[in-house]
Design a protein around this motif. Structure first.
Motif, PDB file in Angstrom:
ATOM      1  N   ILE A 118      48.597  38.094   6.135  1.00 50.89           N
ATOM      2  CA  ILE A 118      47.957  36.860   6.584  1.00 50.89           C
ATOM      3  C   ILE A 118      46.763  36.584   5.685  1.00 50.89           C
ATOM      4  N   TYR A 119      46.673  35.370   5.177  1.00 51.40           N
ATOM      5  CA  TYR A 119      45.532  34.949   4.369  1.00 51.40           C
ATOM      6  C   TYR A 119      44.357  34.692   5.300  1.00 51.40           C
ATOM      7  N   ASP A 120      43.193  35.202   4.945  1.00 54.20           N
ATOM      8  CA  ASP A 120      41.992  35.044   5.763  1.00 54.20           C
ATOM      9  C   ASP A 120      40.994  34.155   5.010  1.00 54.20           C
ATOM     10  N   PRO A 121      41.101  32.828   5.170  1.00 53.21           N
ATOM     11  CA  PRO A 121      40.243  31.925   4.390  1.00 53.21           C
ATOM     12  C   PRO A 121      38.749  32.060   4.712  1.00 53.21           C
ATOM     13  N   GLU A 122      38.398  32.342   5.973  1.00 55.73           N
ATOM     14  CA  GLU A 122      36.982  32.460   6.327  1.00 55.73           C
ATOM     15  C   GLU A 122      36.346  33.669   5.644  1.00 55.73           C
ATOM     16  N   GLU A 123      37.026  34.808   5.698  1.00 51.89           N
ATOM     17  CA  GLU A 123      36.498  36.022   5.067  1.00 51.89           C
ATOM     18  C   GLU A 123      36.451  35.855   3.554  1.00 51.89           C
ATOM     19  N   THR A 124      37.472  35.209   3.008  1.00 53.78           N
ATOM     20  CA  THR A 124      37.490  34.966   1.560  1.00 53.78           C
ATOM     21  C   THR A 124      36.284  34.131   1.159  1.00 53.78           C
ATOM     22  N   GLU A 125      36.030  33.051   1.876  1.00 53.55           N
ATOM     23  CA  GLU A 125      34.906  32.165   1.553  1.00 53.55           C
ATOM     24  C   GLU A 125      33.582  32.899   1.713  1.00 53.55           C
ATOM     25  N   ARG A 126      33.469  33.712   2.772  1.00 52.92           N
ATOM     26  CA  ARG A 126      32.237  34.482   2.987  1.00 52.92           C
ATOM     27  C   ARG A 126      31.977  35.418   1.814  1.00 52.92           C
ATOM     28  N   ARG A 127      33.012  36.096   1.345  1.00 47.18           N
ATOM     29  CA  ARG A 127      32.844  37.044   0.235  1.00 47.18           C
ATOM     30  C   ARG A 127      32.521  36.335  -1.081  1.00 47.18           C
ATOM     31  N   ILE A 128      33.137  35.197  -1.308  1.00 48.92           N
ATOM     32  CA  ILE A 128      32.848  34.435  -2.530  1.00 48.92           C
ATOM     33  C   ILE A 128      31.389  33.989  -2.510  1.00 48.92           C
ATOM     34  N   THR A 129      30.934  33.469  -1.369  1.00 49.81           N
ATOM     35  CA  THR A 129      29.554  33.014  -1.243  1.00 49.81           C
ATOM     36  C   THR A 129      28.584  34.168  -1.434  1.00 49.81           C
ATOM     37  N   THR A 130      28.867  35.311  -0.814  1.00 49.87           N
ATOM     38  CA  THR A 130      28.011  36.489  -0.951  1.00 49.87           C
ATOM     39  C   THR A 130      27.946  36.940  -2.403  1.00 49.87           C
ATOM     40  N   ALA A 131      29.088  36.992  -3.069  1.00 50.48           N
ATOM     41  CA  ALA A 131      29.118  37.413  -4.469  1.00 50.48           C
ATOM     42  C   ALA A 131      28.325  36.449  -5.349  1.00 50.48           C
ATOM     43  N   GLN A 132      28.453  35.149  -5.090  1.00 53.50           N
ATOM     44  CA  GLN A 132      27.707  34.165  -5.874  1.00 53.50           C
ATOM     45  C   GLN A 132      26.207  34.320  -5.662  1.00 53.50           C
ATOM     46  N   GLU A 133      25.808  34.614  -4.433  1.00 56.34           N
ATOM     47  CA  GLU A 133      24.385  34.774  -4.132  1.00 56.34           C
ATOM     48  C   GLU A 133      23.813  36.039  -4.776  1.00 56.34           C
ATOM     49  N   GLU A 134      24.653  37.049  -4.977  1.00 59.05           N
ATOM     50  CA  GLU A 134      24.189  38.310  -5.548  1.00 59.05           C
ATOM     51  C   GLU A 134      24.062  38.269  -7.065  1.00 59.05           C
ATOM     52  N   VAL A 135      24.660  37.272  -7.692  1.00 55.97           N
ATOM     53  CA  VAL A 135      24.588  37.165  -9.147  1.00 55.97           C
ATOM     54  C   VAL A 135      23.217  36.638  -9.530  1.00 55.97           C
ATOM     55  N   GLN A 136      22.553  37.374 -10.410  1.00 56.24           N
ATOM     56  CA  GLN A 136      21.241  36.945 -10.877  1.00 56.24           C
ATOM     57  C   GLN A 136      21.360  36.574 -12.352  1.00 56.24           C
ATOM     58  N   ALA A 137      20.785  35.449 -12.681  1.00 58.75           N
ATOM     59  CA  ALA A 137      20.822  35.016 -14.072  1.00 58.75           C
ATOM     60  C   ALA A 137      19.988  35.972 -14.912  1.00 58.75           C
ATOM     61  N   SER A 138      20.487  36.277 -16.079  1.00 57.59           N
ATOM     62  CA  SER A 138      19.785  37.152 -16.996  1.00 57.59           C
ATOM     63  C   SER A 138      19.327  36.307 -18.184  1.00 57.59           C
ATOM     64  N   VAL A 139      18.023  36.165 -18.322  1.00 57.37           N
ATOM     65  CA  VAL A 139      17.478  35.346 -19.392  1.00 57.37           C
ATOM     66  C   VAL A 139      16.704  36.242 -20.342  1.00 57.37           C
ATOM     67  N   THR A 140      17.027  36.131 -21.604  1.00 57.10           N
ATOM     68  CA  THR A 140      16.317  36.871 -22.632  1.00 57.10           C
ATOM     69  C   THR A 140      15.742  35.849 -23.597  1.00 57.10           C
ATOM     70  N   LYS A 141      14.422  35.846 -23.740  1.00 62.21           N
ATOM     71  CA  LYS A 141      13.781  34.901 -24.653  1.00 62.21           C
ATOM     72  C   LYS A 141      13.664  35.539 -26.027  1.00 62.21           C
ATOM     73  N   ILE A 142      14.045  34.762 -27.024  1.00 60.32           N
ATOM     74  CA  ILE A 142      13.964  35.230 -28.411  1.00 60.32           C
ATOM     75  C   ILE A 142      13.147  34.203 -29.188  1.00 60.32           C
ATOM     76  N   GLN A 143      12.158  34.688 -29.876  1.00 58.82           N
ATOM     77  CA  GLN A 143      11.296  33.813 -30.662  1.00 58.82           C
ATOM     78  C   GLN A 143      11.987  33.449 -31.972  1.00 58.82           C
ATOM     79  N   ARG A 144      11.719  32.233 -32.435  1.00 58.93           N
ATOM     80  CA  ARG A 144      12.257  31.797 -33.715  1.00 58.93           C
ATOM     81  C   ARG A 144      11.779  32.770 -34.793  1.00 58.93           C
ATOM     82  N   GLY A 145      12.726  33.243 -35.592  1.00 53.86           N
ATOM     83  CA  GLY A 145      12.402  34.164 -36.678  1.00 53.86           C
ATOM     84  C   GLY A 145      12.369  35.627 -36.258  1.00 53.86           C
ATOM     85  N   GLN A 146      12.542  35.898 -34.975  1.00 56.19           N
ATOM     86  CA  GLN A 146      12.518  37.282 -34.496  1.00 56.19           C
ATOM     87  C   GLN A 146      13.726  38.027 -35.041  1.00 56.19           C
TER      88      GLN A 146
END
Length: 176
Positions: A118-146
């Motif tokens: 049986i496909y469980d759409p509610e649990e699937t959506e909950r897990r997708i939302t949780t996974a998206q919320e746990e992803v943190q953007a990783s930003v690395t700043k690089i100076q020109r000429g570095q």
């Protein structure tokens, strides 16, 4: 007949009543049905496609109520695919016990196959939302000429990730 609500007449009725055929019938039906049930049979896979475009779907296996996740609709069968696979699995020349035996096996396979996932759409959506919320953007700043690395340097995984990102963002006419 009554147990499976089958209409068996003539030789089919004789075949199912013959005690020497019972074990053969059970083995033949199990041999066809079991691999399909182990893969998983869903009533209709259309409902999965939206979730799978987002990467994952959560399913529950009956009667165990065990959970499993899939990443592709090829990971299981829908009822039409299961019936087609059962038909393709049936030996070309039958089981060698006569046409009545083969006919009873086909009928038993058809009534034995049923959705067990049986496909469980509610649990699937909950897990997708949780996974998206746990992803943190990783930003690395690089100076020109570095200088990121020099020829002969051992490149670390983080440097490799930076280089890969630069190559993806590369504009025509630039060195990188």
């Amino acid at each position: 007949e009554r147990k499976f609500k089958l209409k068996l007449e003539g030789e089919e009725g004789q075949a199912i009543l013959d005690p020497s055929y019972r074990q053969g019938l059970e083995c033949a039906v199990t041999g066809i049905v079991q691999p399909l049930v182990l893969k998983g049979i869903l009533a209709d896979k259309k409902q999965l496609h939206h979730s799978l475009t987002r990467g994952i779907a959560t399913l529950r296996e009956k009667p165990l109520n065990r959970e499993r996740e899939i990443f592709s609709s090829n990971a299981l069968l829908d009822m039409n695919e299961a019936l087609t696979m059962a038909d393709l699995t049936f030996p070309d020349n039958g089981f060698g016990r006569g046409a009545a035996f083969d006919s009873v096996v086909r009928k038993l396979v058809a009534i034995t196959l049923h959705p067990n996932v049986i496909y469980d759409p509610e649990e699937t959506e909950r897990r997708i939302t949780t996974a998206q919320e746990e992803v943190q953007a990783s930003v690395t700043k690089i100076q020109r000429g570095q200088v990121l690395f020099r020829e002969g340097d051992l490149i670390t995984p983080s440097q490799e990730a930076i280089l890969s990102q630069f190559q993806k963002e590369r504009r025509p006419g630039t060195l990188l």
